[in-house]
Design a protein around this motif. Structure first.
Motif, PDB file in Angstrom:
ATOM      1  N   VAL A   1       0.836  -1.367   0.077  1.00 53.81           N
ATOM      2  CA  VAL A   1       0.067  -0.059   0.034  1.00 53.81           C
ATOM      3  C   VAL A   1       0.897   1.093  -0.042  1.00 53.81           C
ATOM      4  N   GLU A   2       0.775   2.024  -1.079  1.00 54.26           N
ATOM      5  CA  GLU A   2       1.428   3.369  -1.100  1.00 54.26           C
ATOM      6  C   GLU A   2       0.434   4.363  -1.420  1.00 54.26           C
ATOM      7  N   ASP A   3       0.068   5.251  -0.457  1.00 60.72           N
ATOM      8  CA  ASP A   3      -0.830   6.338  -0.502  1.00 60.72           C
ATOM      9  C   ASP A   3      -2.067   5.541  -0.885  1.00 60.72           C
ATOM     10  N   GLU A   4      -2.799   5.936  -2.063  1.00 61.62           N
ATOM     11  CA  GLU A   4      -4.190   5.278  -2.485  1.00 61.62           C
ATOM     12  C   GLU A   4      -3.947   4.005  -3.348  1.00 61.62           C
ATOM     13  N   ASN A   5      -2.728   3.653  -3.703  1.00 62.63           N
ATOM     14  CA  ASN A   5      -2.443   2.631  -4.420  1.00 62.63           C
ATOM     15  C   ASN A   5      -2.187   1.279  -3.685  1.00 62.63           C
ATOM     16  N   ARG A   6      -2.928   0.273  -4.036  1.00 69.27           N
ATOM     17  CA  ARG A   6      -2.913  -1.023  -3.458  1.00 69.27           C
ATOM     18  C   ARG A   6      -2.674  -2.192  -4.269  1.00 69.27           C
ATOM     19  N   ASN A   7      -1.441  -2.954  -4.190  1.00 63.97           N
ATOM     20  CA  ASN A   7      -0.902  -3.799  -5.167  1.00 63.97           C
ATOM     21  C   ASN A   7      -1.012  -4.968  -4.426  1.00 63.97           C
ATOM     22  N   GLU A   8      -1.529  -6.310  -4.987  1.00 66.54           N
ATOM     23  CA  GLU A   8      -1.597  -7.720  -4.333  1.00 66.54           C
ATOM     24  C   GLU A   8      -0.228  -8.091  -4.958  1.00 66.54           C
ATOM     25  N   ILE A   9       0.620  -8.828  -3.939  1.00 70.98           N
ATOM     26  CA  ILE A   9       1.614  -9.544  -4.753  1.00 70.98           C
ATOM     27  C   ILE A   9       1.852 -11.062  -3.794  1.00 70.98           C
ATOM     28  N   ILE A  10       2.659 -11.830  -4.177  1.00 67.14           N
ATOM     29  CA  ILE A  10       2.701 -13.210  -3.471  1.00 67.14           C
ATOM     30  C   ILE A  10       4.042 -13.091  -3.173  1.00 67.14           C
ATOM     31  N   VAL A  11       4.226 -13.723  -1.750  1.00 62.41           N
ATOM     32  CA  VAL A  11       5.459 -13.567  -0.950  1.00 62.41           C
ATOM     33  C   VAL A  11       5.726 -15.263  -0.656  1.00 62.41           C
ATOM     34  N   LEU A  12       7.018 -15.379  -0.439  1.00 63.77           N
ATOM     35  CA  LEU A  12       7.560 -16.877  -0.016  1.00 63.77           C
ATOM     36  C   LEU A  12       7.832 -16.733   1.414  1.00 63.77           C
ATOM     37  N   ALA A  13       6.804 -17.201   2.036  1.00 62.50           N
ATOM     38  CA  ALA A  13       6.855 -17.072   3.393  1.00 62.50           C
ATOM     39  C   ALA A  13       5.787 -17.920   4.242  1.00 62.50           C
ATOM     40  N   PRO A  14       6.029 -18.479   5.199  1.00 59.87           N
ATOM     41  CA  PRO A  14       7.195 -19.059   5.706  1.00 59.87           C
ATOM     42  C   PRO A  14       8.046 -20.195   5.234  1.00 59.87           C
ATOM     43  N   ILE A  15       9.159 -20.392   5.628  1.00 58.38           N
ATOM     44  CA  ILE A  15       9.997 -21.596   5.254  1.00 58.38           C
ATOM     45  C   ILE A  15      10.241 -22.162   6.335  1.00 58.38           C
ATOM     46  N   ALA A  16      10.138 -23.618   6.540  1.00 60.35           N
ATOM     47  CA  ALA A  16      10.650 -24.106   7.730  1.00 60.35           C
ATOM     48  C   ALA A  16      10.981 -25.524   7.516  1.00 60.35           C
ATOM     49  N   VAL A  17      12.156 -25.918   8.392  1.00 61.38           N
ATOM     50  CA  VAL A  17      12.638 -27.041   8.027  1.00 61.38           C
ATOM     51  C   VAL A  17      13.199 -27.514   9.540  1.00 61.38           C
ATOM     52  N   LEU A  18      12.838 -28.990   9.839  1.00 61.79           N
ATOM     53  CA  LEU A  18      13.107 -29.351  11.040  1.00 61.79           C
ATOM     54  C   LEU A  18      14.417 -29.210  11.548  1.00 61.79           C
ATOM     55  N   PRO A  19      14.736 -28.777  12.762  1.00 61.23           N
ATOM     56  CA  PRO A  19      16.204 -28.606  13.301  1.00 61.23           C
ATOM     57  C   PRO A  19      17.205 -29.502  12.776  1.00 61.23           C
ATOM     58  N   SER A  20      16.598 -30.757  13.076  1.00 65.00           N
ATOM     59  CA  SER A  20      17.644 -31.977  12.540  1.00 65.00           C
ATOM     60  C   SER A  20      17.843 -32.137  11.378  1.00 65.00           C
ATOM     61  N   ASN A  21      17.294 -31.610  10.380  1.00 66.01           N
ATOM     62  CA  ASN A  21      17.447 -31.461   9.112  1.00 66.01           C
ATOM     63  C   ASN A  21      18.046 -30.181   8.366  1.00 66.01           C
ATOM     64  N   GLN A  22      18.342 -29.246   9.095  1.00 61.84           N
ATOM     65  CA  GLN A  22      18.710 -27.598   8.778  1.00 61.84           C
ATOM     66  C   GLN A  22      20.020 -27.926   8.353  1.00 61.84           C
TER      67      GLN A  22
END
Length: 59
Positions: A29-50
């Motif tokens: 959101v910037e002033d009156e402009n709204r733009n939908e985006i796609i984000v990569l989040a969250p990412i998770a890995v088991l601690p034993s496999n990090q």
């Protein structure tokens, strides 16, 4: 916003889920402009496999 189930990824090792990446909708959101985006989040890995490259492969 919300997650996109069709873009949800998992990593499996020996029939066990060891990692997960989720794409979510967000909005810039910037002033009156709204733009939908796609984000990569969250990412998770088991601690034993990090530090084995699983997170990088999911990305």
């Amino acid at each position: 916003m919300g997650f996109i189930p069709e873009l949800s990824l998992i990593a499996e090792e020996n029939d066990q889920i060891v990692g997960h990446a989720l794409f979510s909708k967000a909005e810039i959101v910037e002033d009156e402009n709204r733009n939908e985006i796609i984000v990569l989040a969250p990412i998770a890995v088991l601690p034993s496999n990090q530090k084995t490259g699983i997170g990088g492969k999911l990305i």
